[in-house]
Write a protein that holds these residues in place. Structure first.
Motif, PDB file in Angstrom:
ATOM      1  N   THR A 181      86.790  42.306  37.939  1.00  0.00           N
ATOM      2  CA  THR A 181      86.138  41.146  37.343  1.00  0.00           C
ATOM      3  C   THR A 181      87.220  40.291  36.684  1.00  0.00           C
ATOM      4  OG1 THR A 181      84.269  40.452  35.966  1.00  0.00           O
ATOM      5  CG2 THR A 181      85.691  42.196  35.078  1.00  0.00           C
ATOM      6  N   TRP A 182      86.864  39.062  36.342  1.00  0.00           N
ATOM      7  CA  TRP A 182      87.820  38.176  35.675  1.00  0.00           C
ATOM      8  C   TRP A 182      88.280  38.768  34.352  1.00  0.00           C
ATOM      9  CZ3 TRP A 182      89.670  34.302  38.384  1.00  0.00           C
ATOM     10  CH2 TRP A 182      88.877  33.615  39.287  1.00  0.00           C
ATOM     11  N   LYS A 183      89.532  38.544  34.015  1.00  0.00           N
ATOM     12  CA  LYS A 183      89.995  38.809  32.661  1.00  0.00           C
ATOM     13  C   LYS A 183      89.398  37.720  31.769  1.00  0.00           C
ATOM     14  CE  LYS A 183      94.523  40.776  33.838  1.00  0.00           C
ATOM     15  NZ  LYS A 183      95.977  40.497  33.793  1.00  0.00           N
ATOM     16  N   PRO A 184      89.086  38.037  30.518  1.00  0.00           N
ATOM     17  CA  PRO A 184      88.521  37.017  29.630  1.00  0.00           C
ATOM     18  C   PRO A 184      89.430  35.789  29.515  1.00  0.00           C
ATOM     19  CG  PRO A 184      88.327  39.190  28.636  1.00  0.00           C
ATOM     20  CD  PRO A 184      89.192  39.348  29.877  1.00  0.00           C
ATOM     21  N   GLY A 185      88.824  34.631  29.725  1.00  0.00           N
ATOM     22  CA  GLY A 185      89.535  33.368  29.576  1.00  0.00           C
ATOM     23  C   GLY A 185      90.445  32.992  30.731  1.00  0.00           C
ATOM     24  N   LEU A 186      90.424  33.741  31.840  1.00  0.00           N
ATOM     25  CA  LEU A 186      91.346  33.440  32.942  1.00  0.00           C
ATOM     26  C   LEU A 186      90.645  33.053  34.249  1.00  0.00           C
ATOM     27  CD1 LEU A 186      94.203  36.037  32.377  1.00  0.00           C
ATOM     28  CD2 LEU A 186      94.172  33.592  31.858  1.00  0.00           C
ATOM     29  N   SER A 187      89.359  32.815  34.189  1.00  0.00           N
ATOM     30  CA  SER A 187      88.640  32.363  35.384  1.00  0.00           C
ATOM     31  C   SER A 187      89.046  30.927  35.702  1.00  0.00           C
ATOM     32  CB  SER A 187      87.136  32.420  35.142  1.00  0.00           C
ATOM     33  OG  SER A 187      86.442  31.755  36.176  1.00  0.00           O
ATOM     34  N   ASN A 188      89.378  30.676  36.956  1.00  0.00           N
ATOM     35  CA  ASN A 188      89.672  29.300  37.361  1.00  0.00           C
ATOM     36  C   ASN A 188      88.916  28.917  38.635  1.00  0.00           C
ATOM     37  OD1 ASN A 188      91.187  30.807  39.187  1.00  0.00           O
ATOM     38  ND2 ASN A 188      92.966  29.454  39.095  1.00  0.00           N
ATOM     39  N   ARG A 189      87.909  29.694  38.974  1.00  0.00           N
ATOM     40  CA  ARG A 189      87.060  29.405  40.135  1.00  0.00           C
ATOM     41  C   ARG A 189      85.605  29.641  39.733  1.00  0.00           C
ATOM     42  NH1 ARG A 189      90.773  28.334  44.713  1.00  0.00           N
ATOM     43  NH2 ARG A 189      92.717  29.152  43.923  1.00  0.00           N
ATOM     44  N   ARG A 190      84.687  29.121  40.501  1.00  0.00           N
ATOM     45  CA  ARG A 190      83.267  29.279  40.168  1.00  0.00           C
ATOM     46  C   ARG A 190      82.742  30.672  40.469  1.00  0.00           C
ATOM     47  NH1 ARG A 190      79.944  24.546  42.746  1.00  0.00           N
ATOM     48  NH2 ARG A 190      80.828  25.539  44.565  1.00  0.00           N
ATOM     49  N   MET A 191      83.342  31.348  41.436  1.00  0.00           N
ATOM     50  CA  MET A 191      82.876  32.678  41.791  1.00  0.00           C
ATOM     51  C   MET A 191      84.062  33.613  41.836  1.00  0.00           C
ATOM     52  SD  MET A 191      79.701  32.089  44.354  1.00  0.00           S
ATOM     53  CE  MET A 191      79.515  33.787  44.637  1.00  0.00           C
ATOM     54  N   PRO A 192      83.892  34.865  41.510  1.00  0.00           N
ATOM     55  CA  PRO A 192      82.660  35.446  40.992  1.00  0.00           C
ATOM     56  C   PRO A 192      82.403  34.969  39.570  1.00  0.00           C
ATOM     57  CG  PRO A 192      84.415  37.076  40.930  1.00  0.00           C
ATOM     58  CD  PRO A 192      84.971  35.858  41.608  1.00  0.00           C
ATOM     59  N   ARG A 193      81.162  35.031  39.153  1.00  0.00           N
ATOM     60  CA  ARG A 193      80.829  34.617  37.792  1.00  0.00           C
ATOM     61  C   ARG A 193      81.365  35.641  36.796  1.00  0.00           C
ATOM     62  NH1 ARG A 193      74.609  33.351  37.691  1.00  0.00           N
ATOM     63  NH2 ARG A 193      74.706  35.603  37.824  1.00  0.00           N
ATOM     64  N   TYR A 194      81.606  35.187  35.572  1.00  0.00           N
ATOM     65  CA  TYR A 194      82.068  36.101  34.522  1.00  0.00           C
ATOM     66  C   TYR A 194      81.111  37.282  34.401  1.00  0.00           C
ATOM     67  CZ  TYR A 194      86.017  33.892  32.199  1.00  0.00           C
ATOM     68  OH  TYR A 194      87.256  33.397  31.896  1.00  0.00           O
ATOM     69  N   GLY A 195      81.693  38.467  34.245  1.00  0.00           N
ATOM     70  CA  GLY A 195      80.896  39.669  34.057  1.00  0.00           C
ATOM     71  C   GLY A 195      80.295  40.227  35.323  1.00  0.00           C
ATOM     72  N   ARG A 196      80.518  39.563  36.439  1.00  0.00           N
ATOM     73  CA  ARG A 196      79.985  40.013  37.724  1.00  0.00           C
ATOM     74  C   ARG A 196      81.115  40.690  38.491  1.00  0.00           C
ATOM     75  NH1 ARG A 196      74.955  40.606  37.929  1.00  0.00           N
ATOM     76  NH2 ARG A 196      74.925  40.231  40.155  1.00  0.00           N
ATOM     77  N   PRO A 197      80.794  41.730  39.229  1.00  0.00           N
ATOM     78  CA  PRO A 197      81.835  42.436  39.971  1.00  0.00           C
ATOM     79  C   PRO A 197      82.177  41.764  41.291  1.00  0.00           C
ATOM     80  CG  PRO A 197      79.733  43.512  40.299  1.00  0.00           C
ATOM     81  CD  PRO A 197      79.494  42.400  39.304  1.00  0.00           C
ATOM     82  N   ALA A 198      83.379  42.052  41.744  1.00  0.00           N
ATOM     83  CA  ALA A 198      83.839  41.692  43.089  1.00  0.00           C
ATOM     84  C   ALA A 198      84.584  42.918  43.615  1.00  0.00           C
ATOM     85  CB  ALA A 198      84.764  40.481  43.042  1.00  0.00           C
ATOM     86  N   VAL A 199      84.627  43.068  44.921  1.00  0.00           N
ATOM     87  CA  VAL A 199      85.312  44.217  45.502  1.00  0.00           C
ATOM     88  C   VAL A 199      86.594  43.754  46.187  1.00  0.00           C
ATOM     89  CG1 VAL A 199      84.057  44.140  47.709  1.00  0.00           C
ATOM     90  CG2 VAL A 199      85.025  46.310  46.898  1.00  0.00           C
ATOM     91  N   VAL A 200      87.651  44.526  46.001  1.00  0.00           N
ATOM     92  CA  VAL A 200      88.924  44.212  46.651  1.00  0.00           C
ATOM     93  C   VAL A 200      88.802  44.553  48.134  1.00  0.00           C
ATOM     94  CG1 VAL A 200      91.395  44.739  46.758  1.00  0.00           C
ATOM     95  CG2 VAL A 200      90.234  44.655  44.530  1.00  0.00           C
ATOM     96  N   VAL A 201      89.001  43.557  48.963  1.00  0.00           N
ATOM     97  CA  VAL A 201      88.951  43.731  50.418  1.00  0.00           C
ATOM     98  C   VAL A 201      90.354  43.978  50.961  1.00  0.00           C
ATOM     99  CG1 VAL A 201      88.374  42.583  52.612  1.00  0.00           C
ATOM    100  CG2 VAL A 201      86.870  42.319  50.614  1.00  0.00           C
ATOM    101  N   GLU A 202      91.321  43.238  50.395  1.00  0.00           N
ATOM    102  CA  GLU A 202      92.704  43.347  50.879  1.00  0.00           C
ATOM    103  C   GLU A 202      93.663  42.911  49.783  1.00  0.00           C
ATOM    104  OE1 GLU A 202      95.394  41.653  54.632  1.00  0.00           O
ATOM    105  OE2 GLU A 202      93.335  40.955  54.363  1.00  0.00           O
ATOM    106  N   VAL A 203      94.804  43.560  49.721  1.00  0.00           N
ATOM    107  CA  VAL A 203      95.897  43.148  48.840  1.00  0.00           C
ATOM    108  C   VAL A 203      97.019  42.657  49.748  1.00  0.00           C
ATOM    109  CG1 VAL A 203      97.575  43.887  47.111  1.00  0.00           C
ATOM    110  CG2 VAL A 203      95.249  44.842  47.081  1.00  0.00           C
TER     111      VAL A 203
END
Length: 103
Positions: A26-48
């Motif tokens: 999830t986003w680190k607090p204060g470091l979101s710079n895109r609309r998705m994923p929303r704060y507090g919502r999970p995302a899964v790593v697909v590729e590094v």
């Protein structure tokens, strides 16, 4: 104090995590710079990505100018006719932290 807050955000940005496919983030607090994923919502790593893709924003005044996109994350669309569809985007991994359900 604004200078303390600025330094705290830089410190957070530079605090890296070693993600791997399948990790939930999830986003680190204060470091979101895109609309998705929303704060507090999970995302899964697909590729590094070993070699980051640099955002191709052409203007150095753009917030995304040369941002190193080194991680591909997957999320579900939460609204509209595509609700539930799984999509992937490239992000700057420095802006993310491991997700825990308590967030």
């Amino acid at each position: 104090d604004l200078t303390i807050a600025l330094r705290a955000r830089v410190d957070s940005l530079h605090r890296r995590h070693d993600f791997k496919p399948g990790d939930v983030v999830t986003w680190k607090p204060g470091l979101s710079n895109r609309r998705m994923p929303r704060y507090g919502r999970p995302a899964v790593v697909v590729e590094v990505l070993h070699d980051p893709v640099l955002d191709d924003a052409k203007d150095s005044g753009d917030a995304y100018f040369r941002e190193p996109l080194d991680i591909v994350l997957g999320v579900f669309i939460e609204q509209g006719r595509h609700r539930g569809d799984f999509i992937t985007w490239h992000f700057d991994s420095r802006r993310f932290q491991p997700w825990t359900p308590a967030e």
